[in-house]
Design a protein around this motif. Structure first.
Motif, PDB file in Angstrom:
ATOM      1  N   LEU A 909       0.848  -1.187   0.000  1.00 41.40           N
ATOM      2  CA  LEU A 909       0.000   0.000   0.000  1.00 41.40           C
ATOM      3  C   LEU A 909       0.888   1.244   0.000  1.00 41.40           C
ATOM      4  N   THR A 910       0.688   2.126  -0.955  1.00 40.10           N
ATOM      5  CA  THR A 910       1.434   3.383  -1.055  1.00 40.10           C
ATOM      6  C   THR A 910       0.466   4.544  -1.015  1.00 40.10           C
ATOM      7  N   HIS A 911       0.880   5.625  -0.337  1.00 36.18           N
ATOM      8  CA  HIS A 911       0.019   6.807  -0.151  1.00 36.18           C
ATOM      9  C   HIS A 911       0.919   8.016   0.106  1.00 36.18           C
ATOM     10  N   PRO A 912       0.546   9.218  -0.362  1.00 37.89           N
ATOM     11  CA  PRO A 912       1.399  10.398  -0.130  1.00 37.89           C
ATOM     12  C   PRO A 912       1.637  10.693   1.346  1.00 37.89           C
ATOM     13  N   ALA A 913       0.695  10.304   2.218  1.00 36.42           N
ATOM     14  CA  ALA A 913       0.883  10.581   3.653  1.00 36.42           C
ATOM     15  C   ALA A 913       1.821   9.581   4.312  1.00 36.42           C
ATOM     16  N   LEU A 914       2.161   8.495   3.623  1.00 36.35           N
ATOM     17  CA  LEU A 914       3.062   7.481   4.168  1.00 36.35           C
ATOM     18  C   LEU A 914       4.458   7.689   3.606  1.00 36.35           C
ATOM     19  N   LYS A 915       5.434   7.825   4.470  1.00 40.31           N
ATOM     20  CA  LYS A 915       6.800   8.040   4.023  1.00 40.31           C
ATOM     21  C   LYS A 915       7.344   6.808   3.298  1.00 40.31           C
ATOM     22  N   ILE A 916       6.999   5.614   3.795  1.00 39.85           N
ATOM     23  CA  ILE A 916       7.406   4.369   3.135  1.00 39.85           C
ATOM     24  C   ILE A 916       6.154   3.521   2.951  1.00 39.85           C
ATOM     25  N   PRO A 917       6.138   2.596   1.966  1.00 37.35           N
ATOM     26  CA  PRO A 917       4.967   1.744   1.762  1.00 37.35           C
ATOM     27  C   PRO A 917       4.682   0.882   2.990  1.00 37.35           C
ATOM     28  N   VAL A 918       3.396   0.521   3.145  1.00 35.77           N
ATOM     29  CA  VAL A 918       2.950  -0.368   4.215  1.00 35.77           C
ATOM     30  C   VAL A 918       2.621  -1.723   3.593  1.00 35.77           C
ATOM     31  N   TYR A 919       2.997  -2.820   4.264  1.00 32.28           N
ATOM     32  CA  TYR A 919       2.808  -4.166   3.738  1.00 32.28           C
ATOM     33  C   TYR A 919       1.940  -4.988   4.688  1.00 32.28           C
ATOM     34  N   ARG A 920       1.075  -5.804   4.113  1.00 28.86           N
ATOM     35  CA  ARG A 920       0.288  -6.806   4.842  1.00 28.86           C
ATOM     36  C   ARG A 920       0.483  -8.141   4.123  1.00 28.86           C
ATOM     37  N   SER A 921       0.682  -9.216   4.884  1.00 24.76           N
ATOM     38  CA  SER A 921       1.023 -10.494   4.273  1.00 24.76           C
ATOM     39  C   SER A 921       0.224 -11.615   4.905  1.00 24.76           C
ATOM     40  N   TRP A 922       0.149 -12.711   4.168  1.00 24.03           N
ATOM     41  CA  TRP A 922      -0.463 -13.965   4.631  1.00 24.03           C
ATOM     42  C   TRP A 922       0.397 -15.114   4.133  1.00 24.03           C
ATOM     43  N   THR A 923       0.693 -16.071   5.021  1.00 23.10           N
ATOM     44  CA  THR A 923       1.524 -17.235   4.684  1.00 23.10           C
ATOM     45  C   THR A 923       0.750 -18.504   4.973  1.00 23.10           C
ATOM     46  N   GLU A 924       0.810 -19.442   4.080  1.00 23.07           N
ATOM     47  CA  GLU A 924       0.097 -20.704   4.215  1.00 23.07           C
ATOM     48  C   GLU A 924       0.630 -21.478   5.438  1.00 23.07           C
TER      49      GLU A 924
END
Length: 932
Positions: A909-924
């Motif tokens: 997820l990237t957004h101008p208010a976020l200095k770095i991208p945010v990540y969400r993950s799922w692992t089997e």
């Protein structure tokens, strides 16, 4: 100086520079003549300081005495520097007349402190040019290299081929020009060969220990082989078509002239390229009855660039078209011949009495000329091809036209009446033709032609005749076809005309045209000037030609004094056509910045193309530098609540510039602009450096904070002569707010192994960007679906859903078919929970049981690219617009044969208010992996 300055304490001491200094300066630059004295004194009285600068001819250049200075124009010094012992004098824009010895003498209290001299010499580097010219293959040619504007002499020249020296000259003093500079030129006698094509030649000039080099390519002309022949016709009273075969020539541009008894007869240029890179062409010219009867010498002359003597071939009409000469017979011979003729006539009458049908067909014999093409076939301009038919029964003749074996119908008519068919009773006006064509009498085309429509384009059929041509009853019919050329249709095309009798299927004659070239004149831009990135002292000049055909185009650069050689030219190789079949090419030339900034150098370029009757010329408009535009800054006044926006525009030339403020309304994807008429001001232009300007553009507008959340903004648009497209800076009238992001990804699986992953985001502005990826050790991008709604709390909610299916083998053809379809339900997007997945399973099961045959047929139609009406429901990937796309993820096996890599799903997820991208993950999980 109005006061005395304490410099040091101690005594007055002097260090004299008794040796002379030698200074070299380039022409028209600034130079300083040094004169320095080390002073040690407790105080200096300016009334006691005396300085004299004298040139070698005894003329005083600068003097200082009794606190009064006198200095000659073009010289200046800083008297404040006298206190530190610096008595140097500066010269502005050094010229040749300023060379010589300058003597500096310094006195203090009538005591001589210093006496020294400085020798000034001026250097001017040469400007190298090689006038481009066409040279003939295998013939003696002269190449000339010029060195202009150098000082002092001498210079030496070196010719190179592909980096290897082929000829050198001794030092040359050259010729002195009125401005005091020198120029020199040398010639190189050269016999070009085919190996010299596209080989880089160079002329290197050595002056004052430095080299000036210019590289260029030779333009080699291949002289053609010319043959002249005639197309025999059955009657001496019909037109005579001549052909001039020109082979093995280069370049394609040439001029072919037809002459009869010294009188020029015009003919169009058409040529084809041979496998060895040369070109070949055949020229036809039809002599009318009067010209054929006139006879005499017929000559074909071929002119080429760079060739002084044209290639010519001539022949007499009587030799090309021999006529039967009546023999001279005696009376007895005449009687014998008459008796034999009577006998033969009786025999023939007896034979032909049993063959009336054959005699009738013989009366229908026709003489059909070759297809005559127009002199020039230009895109968008009407052209006409025609064929001449001669015979006794041309009133019953019908013609059919083809383009590359495709039948041509008359597309110029808006409708076809039934009265146009079966009208054989009036052969002079309309004749019924096969394949749905009609042959009509000529009508004047005073109005504009209709635009092309359909895949075949615009065509209009004509006929003229039948006309009585001889006293024996023979008639003539001229059938022609008017068309509007198009590159995509007529490039390399061939017209074919089939001649037959009305009501008969048998084709009497068939004629095919030569392949013709469709011409389109280039659209030439103005010369664009820009700084060279690696060398700001060199200015590159670029011109662009577009929308031309064929692809052969020539750019020739010139400046005052000679011809320039282009650099990094894209015209030397064949450019690639665009989607419409037209070509685009550009050419670039470079000059030193000083040559252009002085304003005395005029540069122009001429563009040559076969579709141009005259070359297109573009000239420079002076030195140009692109502006730099800053981001928009904003300030708010607390007193009147006015919003002030500012934008800095710097480093541009010329000073003429336009700044427009635009109000951006609407959403983020499709903004609309309204020009702001009031509140904009320009402060400047102000010159910050020689030929560099700066302005400040400001805009005052009412500040309404309540409207800031509605989106939109204000845009600053800068337009300048150096810009092909305006530069724009956008100030958004909204607050940037980060969205609320869940801590994990939601996932649910169907019974068929399809997993639906979802993420719900709340609030935030502007819209967040998401990128779904999945895989094992490495991740690959996935297709996802996003929907936007307003939640119960009034906040904007963004739902992103991604569906995928796991696999341990490479995707097969059937898998690729399956990926082209999605789950046809909106439940998976709007409510991705277990019930939604159950509904998906149910839908898939119903389709598998009841519509298997329909799905196979539909997949086959998708592969074959069918154009059915329901294809509108699919996007460019073949996915139904209302379906959820299923991604197929290939998981390779692990180290053990039974193991498979664990499935990982990651969303960025990237957004101008976020200095770095945010990540969400799922692992089997391991349990699920082991159970699979």
């Amino acid at each position: 100086m109005q006061c005395k300055v304490l410099v040091c304490v101690v005594l007055l001491h002097l260090i004299n520079n008794v040796c002379s200094a030698v200074i070299q300066a380039r022409l028209n630059t600034n130079v300083s003549l040094p004169c320095n004295v080390t002073l040690k004194l407790d105080e200096v009285d300016e009334n006691l300081v005396e300085v004299d600068w004298v040139s070698n001819n005894g003329t005083s250049v600068a003097s200082f005495k009794n606190a009064t200075e006198q200095i000659k124009d073009g010289f200046f010094w800083t008297t404040d520097h006298f206190l530190i012992g610096d008595f140097s004098v500066n010269i502005l824009s050094v010229g040749l007349s300023m060379q010589g010895v300058y003597e500096c003498t310094v006195y203090y209290d009538s005591r001589k402190l210093h006496a020294g001299n400085v020798t000034l010499s001026v250097i001017a580097s040469p400007f190298v040019s090689v006038p481009q010219q066409w040279i003939v293959l295998g013939a003696e040619s002269q190449l000339e290299c010029h060195a202009d504007g150098f000082y002092p002499p001498p210079v030496s020249f070196t010719w190179t081929r592909d980096g290897q020296v082929i000829h050198s000259t001794n030092s040359l003093d050259g010729e002195k020009t009125p401005d005091g500079l020198y120029r020199a030129a040398v010639n190189l006698t050269y016999y070009p060969s085919k190996e010299d094509q596209n080989v880089t030649f160079g002329c290197k000039v050595n002056h004052n220990g430095k080299n000036q080099e210019l590289n260029f390519l030779l333009n080699i002309t291949y002289t053609p082989t010319v043959r002249l022949s005639a197309i025999r016709s059955p009657s001496s009273n019909s037109p005579l078509t001549l052909s001039c075969h020109v082979e093995s020539f280069y370049p394609e541009e040439l001029t072919i002239s037809w002459l009869q008894n010294g009188t020029f007869l015009p003919d169009p240029p058409i040529s084809e390229q041979n496998p060895d890179g040369t070109f070949g062409t055949t020229r036809y010219f039809t002599l009318n009855h009067e010209q054929r009867k006139k006879g005499g010498e017929v000559e074909c002359a071929v002119s080429q660039p760079g060739v002084v003597q044209s290639a010519r071939v001539s022949a007499y009409v009587e030799e090309l078209d021999p006529q039967d000469v009546a023999p001279v017979l005696t009376k007895s011979a005449k009687a014998s011949v008459a008796l034999m003729c009577i006998s033969l006539v009786l025999v023939f009458l007896l034979c032909f009495g049993f063959s009336w049908r054959r005699r009738d067909e013989k009366q229908k014999s026709l003489a059909v000329s070759g297809i005559i093409l127009p002199p020039r076939i230009v895109v968008g301009q009407k052209g006409r091809v025609s064929v001449c038919i001669e015979g006794r029964r041309v009133d019953r003749v019908q013609t059919a036209w083809f383009l590359n074996d495709t039948p041509i119908s008359d597309t110029s008519l808006t409708g076809t009446s039934s009265a146009n068919f079966n009208c054989l009773y009036n052969p002079l006006t309309t004749i019924h033709l096969p394949y749905g064509l009609t042959l009509t009498s000529p009508a004047p085309e005073k109005g504009p032609l209709l635009p092309s429509r359909g895949e075949m384009g615009y065509y209009k059929l004509h006929s003229q005749g039948p006309l009585h041509s001889t006293g024996s009853g023979a008639q003539q019919l001229i059938a022609s076809l008017t068309f509007i050329p198009q590159i995509s249709i007529h490039k390399g095309a061939v017209f074919k005309c089939q001649v037959s009798y009305a009501g008969k299927d048998k084709i009497v004659m068939e004629r095919s045209s030569e392949r013709f070239t469709v011409l389109s004149a280039p659209e030439v831009s103005e010369i664009q000037l820009a700084e060279t990135p690696n060398d700001p002292e060199v200015i590159s000049m670029t011109v662009r030609a577009s929308h031309f055909h064929p692809d052969v185009i020539t750019f020739r650069w010139f400046c005052q004094g000679g011809e320039l050689s282009p650099v990094a030219s894209q015209a030397s190789t064949s450019p690639r056509p665009n989607s419409e079949g037209f070509f685009t090419a550009s050419s670039q030339c470079k000059l030193p910045r000083t040559e252009l900034e002085q304003g005395g150098t005029k540069v122009w370029v001429s563009v040559h193309h076969i579709a141009l009757k005259q070359p297109v010329t573009r000239e420079t408009r002076g030195f140009i530098k692109q502006p730099r535009v800053s981001d928009i800054s904003s300030t708010t006044s607390t007193s009147d609540q006015m919003l002030t926006l500012g934008c800095e525009v710097t480093d541009f030339y010329p000073p003429d510039i336009t700044v427009t403020w635009l109000k951006v309304r609407g959403g983020e994807r499709d903004d609309s602009e309204d020009e702001v008429m009031d509140g904009g001001e320009l402060w400047g232009p102000m010159e910050i450096h020689p030929r560099l300007y700066r302005i400040t553009a400001t805009l005052k507008t009412a500040h309404n904070r309540e409207k800031r959340q509605r989106g939109g903004g204000i845009k600053c648009r800068v337009e300048h002569l150096s810009l092909q497209e305006p530069i724009e800076r956008l100030w958004r009238n909204v607050d940037i707010v980060a969205p609320s992001i869940p801590s994990s990804i939601s996932v649910c699986w169907s019974s068929e192994g399809v997993g639906v992953f979802s993420l719900l985001l709340k609030g935030g502005h502007p819209k967040v960007k998401l990128l779904w990826t999945a895989g094992g050790t490495t991740l690959s991008p996935l297709e996802s679906s996003e929907t936007e709604e307003i939640g119960d709390d009034g906040q904007r909610e963004l739902k992103s859903v991604c569906a995928l299916e796991r696999s341990t083998h490479e995707p097969s053809r059937n898998d690729k078919r399956r990926n082209r379809h999605g789950i046809k339900t909106k439940a998976a997007v709007t409510d991705p929970d277990t019930e939604g997945i159950a509904y998906i399973d149910e839908k898939v099961e119903v389709e598998n049981n009841n519509n298997e045959k329909y799905e196979e047929t539909k997949l086959s139609d998708v592969e074959e690219g069918s154009d059915e009406d329901d294809d509108d429901d699919y996007d460019e990937r073949g996915i139904n617009s209302g379906a959820l796309y299923i991604n197929r993820v290939n998981l390779t096996k692990g180290s053990r044969e039974s193991e498979r890599a664990r499935l990982r799903v990651l969303v960025e997820l990237t957004h101008p208010a976020l200095k770095i991208p945010v990540y969400r993950s799922w692992t089997e999980p391991n349990e699920e992996n082991s159970s699979m």
